[in-house]
Scaffold this active site. Structure first.
Site, PDB file in Angstrom:
ATOM      1  N   LYS A 177     -40.282  41.442 -10.299  1.00  0.00           N
ATOM      2  CA  LYS A 177     -39.426  42.579 -10.004  1.00  0.00           C
ATOM      3  C   LYS A 177     -39.040  43.313 -11.286  1.00  0.00           C
ATOM      4  O   LYS A 177     -38.792  42.694 -12.334  1.00  0.00           O
ATOM      5  CB  LYS A 177     -38.164  42.111  -9.280  1.00  0.00           C
ATOM      6  CG  LYS A 177     -38.441  41.420  -7.951  1.00  0.00           C
ATOM      7  CD  LYS A 177     -38.978  42.375  -6.910  1.00  0.00           C
ATOM      8  CE  LYS A 177     -39.123  41.701  -5.559  1.00  0.00           C
ATOM      9  NZ  LYS A 177     -39.486  42.650  -4.493  1.00  0.00           N
ATOM     10  N   HIS A 308     -46.847  43.349   3.523  1.00  0.00           N
ATOM     11  CA  HIS A 308     -45.582  42.864   2.971  1.00  0.00           C
ATOM     12  C   HIS A 308     -45.060  41.644   3.726  1.00  0.00           C
ATOM     13  O   HIS A 308     -44.970  41.655   4.952  1.00  0.00           O
ATOM     14  CB  HIS A 308     -44.543  43.985   3.033  1.00  0.00           C
ATOM     15  CG  HIS A 308     -43.148  43.538   2.745  1.00  0.00           C
ATOM     16  ND1 HIS A 308     -42.178  43.410   3.723  1.00  0.00           N
ATOM     17  CD2 HIS A 308     -42.550  43.183   1.576  1.00  0.00           C
ATOM     18  CE1 HIS A 308     -41.052  43.002   3.172  1.00  0.00           C
ATOM     19  NE2 HIS A 308     -41.235  42.862   1.887  1.00  0.00           N
TER      20      HIS A 308
END
Length: 377
Positions: A177, A308
């Site tokens: 991230k 996802h």
């Protein structure tokens, strides 16, 4: 082979609270838009037919919305009773119109996704085939990358250790991230991970929609030196024009789509060539019936695919895509099922078990917070 028409006799819905071991933070937490995530709420559907065939499906919400999915599903699920479970598209349309006043996307169709997945699971089990084989697979394994070890709540040393464990477990790529208010810290973290895993391991980054257009372009250029497999969600999910500009401007592929809640929303991404890699989420777009429509559009546009989350579903769907896809590895869901998906040599292996190849665990039942049944067990 029994060719007598079958019918649905029983439907069980349950909402399950999956607690996370530690609070999870991505860029949305550091920009003040969300609080750390401590749980995921699941909607499970279990369907049984007169001939004794069974199917299991699920949808989920990582933030608010899980109770709404469950509430909507319990309003419409009784309409399944008596239907031929093979008529999946017909059933989907009927349930969609039952809740038409609240729309054809978002919670309304995410509630239907659990039912739709369960019907596909049932159909594949009845055929004695893995779901991918029933749909028509191109491969028996799919490239896989890990996300769950790369969140921003983890120190960079923890992220590196998690990456090592993932690679040793047979996972092929690492995603971390980014999107911190301090972009220099983002670059330091990416550099540290790239150095740690070496130049040949696929590395992806995910900004979780937290950059504006100027920052995204500048960061995209700064990240070019790390030879990333993609930059994910650099902009707001609905900024199609901005994503299209980035896709044209950067050498690194742009990936997005996970937050979109319908096929129609993905169509605009595709039509505007607003990404190189499309990342639909089967439960979020309404189930397998809708997801397979989207795959056809994406393939025709020449896009790569990396669905996802929800790897238990997406492994099968990715295996049917003509172009070599990726599947996202999350270990969060492991306690919900009695089976674990296998990773080897950088790939996730398609299970030989019929249907999705997973069954509801006792732990999942222990985490059930509400349940309802329709029909005759």
């Amino acid at each position: 082979m029994n060719t007598t028409p079958d019918s649905i006799r029983h439907v069980a819905l349950s909402t399950v609270r999956l607690p996370l071991a530690v609070p999870i933070s991505d860029a949305k937490v550091f920009t003040g838009r969300q609080k750390p995530m401590t749980e995921v709420i699941f909607l499970f559907a279990e369907i049984t037919t007169e001939q004794g065939h069974e199917g299991l499906g699920f949808s989920y919400s990582k933030r608010a919305g899980g109770p709404a999915q469950y509430a909507h599903a319990r309003e419409v699920a009784e309409g399944l009773i008596g239907h031929d479970p093979s008529d999946i598209a017909k059933i989907y349309t009927q349930l969609l119109w039952a809740g038409a006043s609240v729309g054809r996307s978002g919670v309304a169709t995410q509630a239907l996704a659990a039912i739709d997945v369960a019907l596909h699971d049932l159909k594949a089990k009845r055929a004695g085939l893995p779901l991918a084989k029933l749909l028509g697979s191109h491969r028996d394994s799919v490239r896989t990358y890990n996300t769950s070890g790369g969140f921003l709540n983890a120190s960079i040393e923890e992220v590196k250790d998690n990456a090592t464990r993932s690679l040793e477990a047979g996972i092929g790529g690492i995603k971390i991230k980014v999107g911190l208010p301090d972009t220099a810290e983002d670059l330091r973290r990416v550099a540290a991970v790239r150095e740690h895993i070496g130049p040949d391991v696929p590395l992806m980054v995910d900004a979780n929609q937290q950059w504006d257009r100027t920052t995204a372009l500048r960061m995209g250029r700064a990240l070019e030196e790390f030879d990333l497999t993609w930059i994910e969600e650099p902009l707001d999910a609905y900024d199609v024009e901005g994503h299209a500009r980035l896709t044209r401007s950067l050498d690194t592929p742009i990936a997005t789509g996970e937050m979109l809640a319908s096929v129609a929303e993905h169509e605009r991404l595709i039509d505007e060539r607003a990404c190189d890699i499309i990342q639909p989420d089967c439960p979020r777009v309404g189930g397998i019936t809708q997801f397979t429509r989207l795959l056809t559009l994406a393939d025709r546009a020449g896009l790569d695919l990396a669905p996802h989350f929800a790897m238990e579903i997406h492994l099968h769907l990715a295996a049917t895509y003509p172009r070599e896809p990726w599947v996202e590895h999350f270990d969060w869901l492991d306690p919900l099922f009695n089976e674990t998906l296998e990773t080897r040599d950088g790939r996730m292996i398609l299970p030989e078990r019929p249907g999705l190849g997973v069954t509801f665990s006792d732990q999942a039942r222990a985490w059930t917070t509400d349940a309802v049944e329709f029909g005759i067990r």
